[in-house]
Motif scaffolding. Structure first.
Motif, PDB file in Angstrom:
ATOM      1  N   VAL A 158       0.830  -1.202   0.000  1.00  0.00           N
ATOM      2  CA  VAL A 158       0.000   0.000   0.000  1.00  0.00           C
ATOM      3  C   VAL A 158       0.868   1.257   0.000  1.00  0.00           C
ATOM      4  CG1 VAL A 158      -1.659   1.321   1.359  1.00  0.00           C
ATOM      5  CG2 VAL A 158      -2.000  -1.124   1.016  1.00  0.00           C
ATOM      6  N   LEU A 159       1.965   1.242   0.760  1.00  0.00           N
ATOM      7  CA  LEU A 159       2.848   2.406   0.785  1.00  0.00           C
ATOM      8  C   LEU A 159       3.499   2.633  -0.575  1.00  0.00           C
ATOM      9  CD1 LEU A 159       4.567   1.992   4.277  1.00  0.00           C
ATOM     10  CD2 LEU A 159       2.860   3.696   3.613  1.00  0.00           C
ATOM     11  N   LEU A 160       3.941   1.560  -1.219  1.00  0.00           N
ATOM     12  CA  LEU A 160       4.525   1.705  -2.550  1.00  0.00           C
ATOM     13  C   LEU A 160       3.489   2.161  -3.567  1.00  0.00           C
ATOM     14  CD1 LEU A 160       6.841  -1.446  -2.677  1.00  0.00           C
ATOM     15  CD2 LEU A 160       7.555   0.943  -2.540  1.00  0.00           C
ATOM     16  N   ALA A 161       2.270   1.631  -3.469  1.00  0.00           N
ATOM     17  CA  ALA A 161       1.210   2.064  -4.385  1.00  0.00           C
ATOM     18  C   ALA A 161       0.847   3.525  -4.153  1.00  0.00           C
ATOM     19  CB  ALA A 161      -0.019   1.177  -4.210  1.00  0.00           C
ATOM     20  N   THR A 162       0.871   3.961  -2.893  1.00  0.00           N
ATOM     21  CA  THR A 162       0.623   5.370  -2.605  1.00  0.00           C
ATOM     22  C   THR A 162       1.709   6.246  -3.210  1.00  0.00           C
ATOM     23  OG1 THR A 162      -0.459   4.751  -0.526  1.00  0.00           O
ATOM     24  CG2 THR A 162       0.222   7.043  -0.763  1.00  0.00           C
ATOM     25  N   ALA A 163       2.966   5.813  -3.087  1.00  0.00           N
ATOM     26  CA  ALA A 163       4.063   6.557  -3.714  1.00  0.00           C
ATOM     27  C   ALA A 163       3.903   6.608  -5.223  1.00  0.00           C
ATOM     28  CB  ALA A 163       5.401   5.910  -3.342  1.00  0.00           C
ATOM     29  N   ALA A 164       3.476   5.493  -5.825  1.00  0.00           N
ATOM     30  CA  ALA A 164       3.234   5.482  -7.270  1.00  0.00           C
ATOM     31  C   ALA A 164       2.101   6.436  -7.639  1.00  0.00           C
ATOM     32  CB  ALA A 164       2.905   4.062  -7.731  1.00  0.00           C
ATOM     33  N   GLY A 165       1.038   6.468  -6.815  1.00  0.00           N
ATOM     34  CA  GLY A 165      -0.064   7.380  -7.081  1.00  0.00           C
ATOM     35  C   GLY A 165       0.356   8.838  -7.005  1.00  0.00           C
ATOM     36  N   VAL A 166       1.222   9.161  -6.036  1.00  0.00           N
ATOM     37  CA  VAL A 166       1.732  10.532  -5.932  1.00  0.00           C
ATOM     38  C   VAL A 166       2.558  10.878  -7.168  1.00  0.00           C
ATOM     39  CG1 VAL A 166       3.245  12.064  -4.617  1.00  0.00           C
ATOM     40  CG2 VAL A 166       1.674  10.528  -3.417  1.00  0.00           C
ATOM     41  N   SER A 167       3.385   9.941  -7.631  1.00  0.00           N
ATOM     42  CA  SER A 167       4.193  10.180  -8.825  1.00  0.00           C
ATOM     43  C   SER A 167       3.325  10.404 -10.050  1.00  0.00           C
ATOM     44  CB  SER A 167       5.141   8.998  -9.056  1.00  0.00           C
ATOM     45  OG  SER A 167       6.097   8.886  -8.027  1.00  0.00           O
ATOM     46  N   PHE A 168       2.340   9.537 -10.230  1.00  0.00           N
ATOM     47  CA  PHE A 168       1.454   9.689 -11.387  1.00  0.00           C
ATOM     48  C   PHE A 168       0.617  10.966 -11.287  1.00  0.00           C
ATOM     49  CE2 PHE A 168       1.715   4.910 -12.090  1.00  0.00           C
ATOM     50  CZ  PHE A 168       2.463   5.043 -13.243  1.00  0.00           C
ATOM     51  N   GLY A 169       0.186  11.301 -10.063  1.00  0.00           N
ATOM     52  CA  GLY A 169      -0.581  12.526  -9.890  1.00  0.00           C
ATOM     53  C   GLY A 169       0.234  13.757 -10.235  1.00  0.00           C
ATOM     54  N   ALA A 170       1.505  13.790  -9.789  1.00  0.00           N
ATOM     55  CA  ALA A 170       2.377  14.906 -10.146  1.00  0.00           C
ATOM     56  C   ALA A 170       2.622  14.950 -11.647  1.00  0.00           C
ATOM     57  CB  ALA A 170       3.703  14.796  -9.390  1.00  0.00           C
ATOM     58  N   ALA A 171       2.785  13.767 -12.259  1.00  0.00           N
ATOM     59  CA  ALA A 171       2.960  13.732 -13.711  1.00  0.00           C
ATOM     60  C   ALA A 171       1.731  14.280 -14.433  1.00  0.00           C
ATOM     61  CB  ALA A 171       3.246  12.301 -14.161  1.00  0.00           C
ATOM     62  N   VAL A 173      -0.296  16.579 -13.294  1.00  0.00           N
ATOM     63  CA  VAL A 173      -0.284  18.036 -13.134  1.00  0.00           C
ATOM     64  C   VAL A 173       0.675  18.678 -14.133  1.00  0.00           C
ATOM     65  CG1 VAL A 173       0.289  19.916 -11.559  1.00  0.00           C
ATOM     66  CG2 VAL A 173      -0.963  17.924 -10.723  1.00  0.00           C
ATOM     67  N   PHE A 174       1.863  18.113 -14.286  1.00  0.00           N
ATOM     68  CA  PHE A 174       2.823  18.672 -15.235  1.00  0.00           C
ATOM     69  C   PHE A 174       2.358  18.472 -16.677  1.00  0.00           C
ATOM     70  CE2 PHE A 174       5.744  18.798 -11.645  1.00  0.00           C
ATOM     71  CZ  PHE A 174       6.442  19.972 -11.902  1.00  0.00           C
ATOM     72  N   THR A 175       1.620  17.406 -16.939  1.00  0.00           N
ATOM     73  CA  THR A 175       1.049  17.226 -18.275  1.00  0.00           C
ATOM     74  C   THR A 175       0.077  18.346 -18.595  1.00  0.00           C
ATOM     75  OG1 THR A 175       1.276  14.824 -18.127  1.00  0.00           O
ATOM     76  CG2 THR A 175      -0.287  15.674 -19.736  1.00  0.00           C
ATOM     77  N   LYS A 176      -0.762  18.674 -17.623  1.00  0.00           N
ATOM     78  CA  LYS A 176      -1.706  19.774 -17.824  1.00  0.00           C
ATOM     79  C   LYS A 176      -0.976  21.096 -17.995  1.00  0.00           C
ATOM     80  CE  LYS A 176      -5.767  21.972 -15.770  1.00  0.00           C
ATOM     81  NZ  LYS A 176      -6.761  21.915 -14.678  1.00  0.00           N
ATOM     82  N   ALA A 177       0.088  21.321 -17.210  1.00  0.00           N
ATOM     83  CA  ALA A 177       0.848  22.566 -17.317  1.00  0.00           C
ATOM     84  C   ALA A 177       1.530  22.679 -18.669  1.00  0.00           C
ATOM     85  CB  ALA A 177       1.881  22.639 -16.190  1.00  0.00           C
ATOM     86  N   ALA A 232      -3.823  14.939  -7.970  1.00  0.00           N
ATOM     87  CA  ALA A 232      -4.009  15.912  -9.047  1.00  0.00           C
ATOM     88  C   ALA A 232      -5.098  16.921  -8.686  1.00  0.00           C
ATOM     89  CB  ALA A 232      -4.356  15.190 -10.347  1.00  0.00           C
ATOM     90  N   ALA A 233      -6.197  16.441  -8.090  1.00  0.00           N
ATOM     91  CA  ALA A 233      -7.282  17.358  -7.713  1.00  0.00           C
ATOM     92  C   ALA A 233      -6.842  18.303  -6.605  1.00  0.00           C
ATOM     93  CB  ALA A 233      -8.505  16.558  -7.274  1.00  0.00           C
TER      94      ALA A 233
END
Length: 333
Positions: A158-171, A173-177, A232-233
């Motif tokens: 779960v901790l690794l999946a949360t880290a992956a979710g944070v990475s994808f969420g940041a990605a 945001v930068f995609t939108k930017a 992302a939200a």
């Protein structure tokens, strides 16, 4: 076909592609003892990478034809598609508690995303980008370190999946930017944002692969599916100036939806942490060679499993002799 219908179809196909990629990643993690993060020598893993890429491309295409408020909640259907697909194609079904937790997480996420709005969103400045990059990298680093300190595989997943979710969420945001600032006249003007985007995307892929090791499919996939758009939200609300529909009532409803999604993740985690029932212990063998009665209270007698008869030699003699005669035991060769 209207643009809205096309957007829905593309979003649904994107969710199916993401679900198939997750199933392949979980199977690679379960069937190999090789590298945890990047099993580069496994062709199946490269197939999962291709499916993830296809899902991302379809998701971006869906956003081009439909509103964010519609496309993002449909992306939450990934976990809903993944569980029956896993049961159908690889025979990896989920328990009742896992299914209930997955549905809770998906419903909460869909409700949360349906309440967000991108109206009057502003662009992301350089200072905000560096702040986001530092916060995201710091969060991922802490989660990564915590995952290597915990002892339970389910919690580590779960901790690794949360880290992956944070990475994808940041990605995301930068995609939108990048999409908002990109122009054909200066295609490389956003090269730093593209570089950061690529690092987050690759990091999310590697972390998600490791999260499936020893944890099954439902818990890590649901965690990733929820954390990614929630991050992302949250960034959209704090940095892009986005908000929730219906004012204060919408904010309260969004908090309730977030609580439902979090409850679903907790249920999925507890489902993976519950130990399987142990098989009943075999009956203990009778005591041997312990005098008239064994320590367990068994009556003394010849050991059938040894296949011998023990008895006193008839007659009266000054010394005691014991004759041992082998005999066939029923049911043994």
């Amino acid at each position: 076909m209207s643009p809205l219908v096309l957007s829905v179809v593309l979003a649904l196909v994107s969710a199916v592609a993401y679900a198939a990629a997750a199933i392949v990643q979980e199977r690679v993690a379960a069937s190999a003892a090789g590298p945890r993060y990047a099993p580069l020598r496994r062709p199946a893993w490269w197939g999962a990478v291709a499916l993830n890429g296809a899902g991302a491309a379809l998701h971006v295409a869906a956003l081009a034809y439909g509103p964010l408020s519609l496309v993002q909640p449909l992306g939450a259907l990934t976990i809903v598609f993944a569980l029956p697909m896993a049961a159908l194609f690889v025979g990896r079904g989920a328990g009742r508690r896992a299914r209930h937790g997955a549905l809770m997480a998906t419903a909460g996420l869909a409700g949360l995303l349906s309440l967000t709005t991108g109206a009057d969103a502003r662009s992301l400045g350089d200072g905000d980008r560096w702040l986001l990059t530092g916060a995201a990298f710091g969060t991922v680093g802490l989660l990564f370190a915590g995952a290597h300190l915990v002892g339970r595989p389910a919690l580590r997943s779960v901790l690794l999946a949360t880290a992956a979710g944070v990475s994808f969420g940041a990605a995301s945001v930068f995609t939108k930017a990048v999409a908002g600032e990109w122009t054909a006249r200066a295609p490389l003007a956003e090269w730093t944002a593209l570089l950061v985007l690529s690092v987050f995307a690759v990091g999310g892929l590697l972390l998600s692969q490791a999260s499936y090791r020893g944890a099954g499919l439902a818990a890590p996939l649901a965690t990733l599916t929820v954390v990614n758009p929630v991050v992302a939200a949250a960034v959209g609300v704090t940095l892009f100036g986005e908000g929730f529909r219906y004012g204060a009532a919408g904010t309260v409803a969004a908090l309730l939806c977030g609580a439902v999604a979090a409850g679903g993740l907790v249920e999925l985690t507890l489902d993976r942490m519950t130990p399987a029932p142990e098989a009943p212990a075999p009956p203990s063998a009778p005591a041997r060679g312990k005098g008239p009665r064994g320590s367990d209270g068994d009556a003394a007698g010849p050991e059938i499993g040894q296949g011998v008869d023990v008895g006193a030699v008839p007659g009266t003699r000054a010394d005691l002799e014991v004759e041992v005669r082998s005999r066939a035991v029923a049911g043994r060769s």
